[in-house]
Design a protein around this motif. Structure first.
Motif, PDB file in Angstrom:
ATOM      1  N   TYR A  91      44.053   8.990  63.935  1.00  0.00           N
ATOM      2  CA  TYR A  91      44.802   9.116  62.685  1.00  0.00           C
ATOM      3  C   TYR A  91      44.909   7.740  62.034  1.00  0.00           C
ATOM      4  O   TYR A  91      45.029   6.733  62.708  1.00  0.00           O
ATOM      5  N   LEU A  92      44.905   7.745  60.716  1.00  0.00           N
ATOM      6  CA  LEU A  92      45.094   6.521  59.948  1.00  0.00           C
ATOM      7  C   LEU A  92      46.040   6.850  58.807  1.00  0.00           C
ATOM      8  O   LEU A  92      45.669   7.515  57.845  1.00  0.00           O
ATOM      9  N   GLY A  93      47.280   6.409  58.950  1.00  0.00           N
ATOM     10  CA  GLY A  93      48.287   6.700  57.925  1.00  0.00           C
ATOM     11  C   GLY A  93      48.180   5.764  56.736  1.00  0.00           C
ATOM     12  O   GLY A  93      47.236   4.984  56.609  1.00  0.00           O
ATOM     13  N   ASP A  94      49.150   5.824  55.878  1.00  0.00           N
ATOM     14  CA  ASP A  94      49.177   5.029  54.650  1.00  0.00           C
ATOM     15  C   ASP A  94      50.093   3.822  54.772  1.00  0.00           C
ATOM     16  O   ASP A  94      50.698   3.391  53.801  1.00  0.00           O
ATOM     17  N   PRO A  99      50.515   4.928  48.931  1.00  0.00           N
ATOM     18  CA  PRO A  99      50.495   6.274  49.508  1.00  0.00           C
ATOM     19  C   PRO A  99      49.402   7.141  48.869  1.00  0.00           C
ATOM     20  O   PRO A  99      49.149   7.060  47.674  1.00  0.00           O
ATOM     21  N   ASP A 100      48.771   7.925  49.716  1.00  0.00           N
ATOM     22  CA  ASP A 100      47.753   8.862  49.261  1.00  0.00           C
ATOM     23  C   ASP A 100      48.423  10.229  49.166  1.00  0.00           C
ATOM     24  O   ASP A 100      49.004  10.695  50.141  1.00  0.00           O
ATOM     25  N   PRO A 101      48.360  10.894  48.022  1.00  0.00           N
ATOM     26  CA  PRO A 101      49.030  12.186  47.885  1.00  0.00           C
ATOM     27  C   PRO A 101      48.380  13.298  48.703  1.00  0.00           C
ATOM     28  O   PRO A 101      49.005  14.315  48.969  1.00  0.00           O
ATOM     29  N   ALA A 102      47.128  13.096  49.126  1.00  0.00           N
ATOM     30  CA  ALA A 102      46.445  14.118  49.931  1.00  0.00           C
ATOM     31  C   ALA A 102      47.073  14.161  51.323  1.00  0.00           C
ATOM     32  O   ALA A 102      47.545  13.141  51.834  1.00  0.00           O
ATOM     33  N   PRO A 103      47.083  15.332  51.956  1.00  0.00           N
ATOM     34  CA  PRO A 103      47.626  15.426  53.317  1.00  0.00           C
ATOM     35  C   PRO A 103      46.846  14.530  54.284  1.00  0.00           C
ATOM     36  O   PRO A 103      45.645  14.328  54.116  1.00  0.00           O
ATOM     37  N   MET A 104      47.533  14.005  55.275  1.00  0.00           N
ATOM     38  CA  MET A 104      46.889  13.153  56.272  1.00  0.00           C
ATOM     39  C   MET A 104      45.864  13.970  57.044  1.00  0.00           C
ATOM     40  O   MET A 104      46.044  15.152  57.294  1.00  0.00           O
ATOM     41  N   ASP A 105      44.784  13.318  57.420  1.00  0.00           N
ATOM     42  CA  ASP A 105      43.686  13.985  58.098  1.00  0.00           C
ATOM     43  C   ASP A 105      43.239  13.111  59.262  1.00  0.00           C
ATOM     44  O   ASP A 105      43.674  11.977  59.402  1.00  0.00           O
ATOM     45  N   LYS A 159      49.442  19.162  60.102  1.00  0.00           N
ATOM     46  CA  LYS A 159      50.301  18.174  59.465  1.00  0.00           C
ATOM     47  C   LYS A 159      50.579  17.046  60.451  1.00  0.00           C
ATOM     48  O   LYS A 159      51.054  17.272  61.551  1.00  0.00           O
ATOM     49  N   VAL A 160      50.269  15.847  60.032  1.00  0.00           N
ATOM     50  CA  VAL A 160      50.559  14.649  60.804  1.00  0.00           C
ATOM     51  C   VAL A 160      51.282  13.688  59.874  1.00  0.00           C
ATOM     52  O   VAL A 160      50.874  13.502  58.738  1.00  0.00           O
ATOM     53  N   ILE A 161      52.348  13.117  60.367  1.00  0.00           N
ATOM     54  CA  ILE A 161      53.105  12.146  59.566  1.00  0.00           C
ATOM     55  C   ILE A 161      53.251  10.880  60.393  1.00  0.00           C
ATOM     56  O   ILE A 161      53.614  10.934  61.568  1.00  0.00           O
ATOM     57  N   THR A 162      52.956   9.738  59.782  1.00  0.00           N
ATOM     58  CA  THR A 162      53.191   8.455  60.443  1.00  0.00           C
ATOM     59  C   THR A 162      54.133   7.644  59.573  1.00  0.00           C
ATOM     60  O   THR A 162      54.073   7.715  58.355  1.00  0.00           O
ATOM     61  N   ASN A 163      54.998   6.926  60.213  1.00  0.00           N
ATOM     62  CA  ASN A 163      55.940   6.065  59.505  1.00  0.00           C
ATOM     63  C   ASN A 163      55.933   4.686  60.146  1.00  0.00           C
ATOM     64  O   ASN A 163      55.842   4.561  61.370  1.00  0.00           O
TER      65      ASN A 163
END
Length: 185
Positions: A91-94, A99-105, A159-163
């Motif tokens: 995974y590579l978050g923002d 921020p990229d509005p597209a869902p994380m992939d 759905k993947v979320i990184t913070n």
């Protein structure tokens, strides 16, 4: 093993190109960065260009692809000029970028072995990024498939979320965890 051709990294088809384009560049780091610059400028990114069976030489010829195609081509060119390289997926978050509005992939990048250690490179983005979460490393995408399906498969939800964690004190270090374990054991 990371100098040899593989399923998607068809070194036998790109060796002449690699040596004629990058052979005169001295130094491992500079050579790998030149390969990243070349791949970044050579392939056009787009999710609509995804194809699960595209080899590095086909990606080079077609000049389109997704992150795995960028990684396969860069890995292949590195191997062709005797720089060990391995494919990475994760995974590579923002974090640290707009921020990229597209869902994380899922994302693909590669590592090159230079001066006795592995360094991360990303020919798609072609600039340093933080927050990579490595899931697997291998010779190419065939070694590290996130999932394998035979027949029709529909992704219903992903759905993947990184913070970014800004307060370093909130993350215990290994010595702190060891001390805590001894104190409260």
């Amino acid at each position: 093993m990371y100098l040899l051709g593989s399923r998607y990294c068809d070194t036998q088809r790109l060796t002449d190109l690699a040596w004629s384009t990058f052979g005169s560049i001295s130094g491992g780091w500079r050579r790998v960065q030149a390969i990243c610059d070349y791949v970044h400028g050579h392939i056009k990114f787009g999710y609509q260009f995804a194809r699960s069976d595209r080899t590095a030489s086909e990606g080079h010829q077609e000049r389109i692809g997704v992150c795995r195609d960028f990684a396969h081509l860069a890995v292949t060119l590195c191997r062709c000029v005797n720089i060990p390289a391995r494919y990475c997926t994760g995974y590579l978050g923002d974090i640290g970028v707009p921020p990229d509005p597209a869902p994380m992939d899922f994302s693909a990048w590669f590592e090159a072995y230079i001066g006795g250690r592995w360094y991360t490179f990303d020919a798609r983005h072609n600039h340093p990024r933080i927050g990579r979460i490595v899931i697997a490393r291998g010779r190419d995408a065939a070694d590290v498939a996130i999932s394998t399906a035979f027949g029709q498969a529909e992704l219903v939800h992903f759905k993947v979320i990184t913070n970014e964690v800004r307060d370093c004190d909130a993350i215990p270090t290994r010595p702190a965890m060891e001390l805590e374990r001894r104190l409260f054991a």
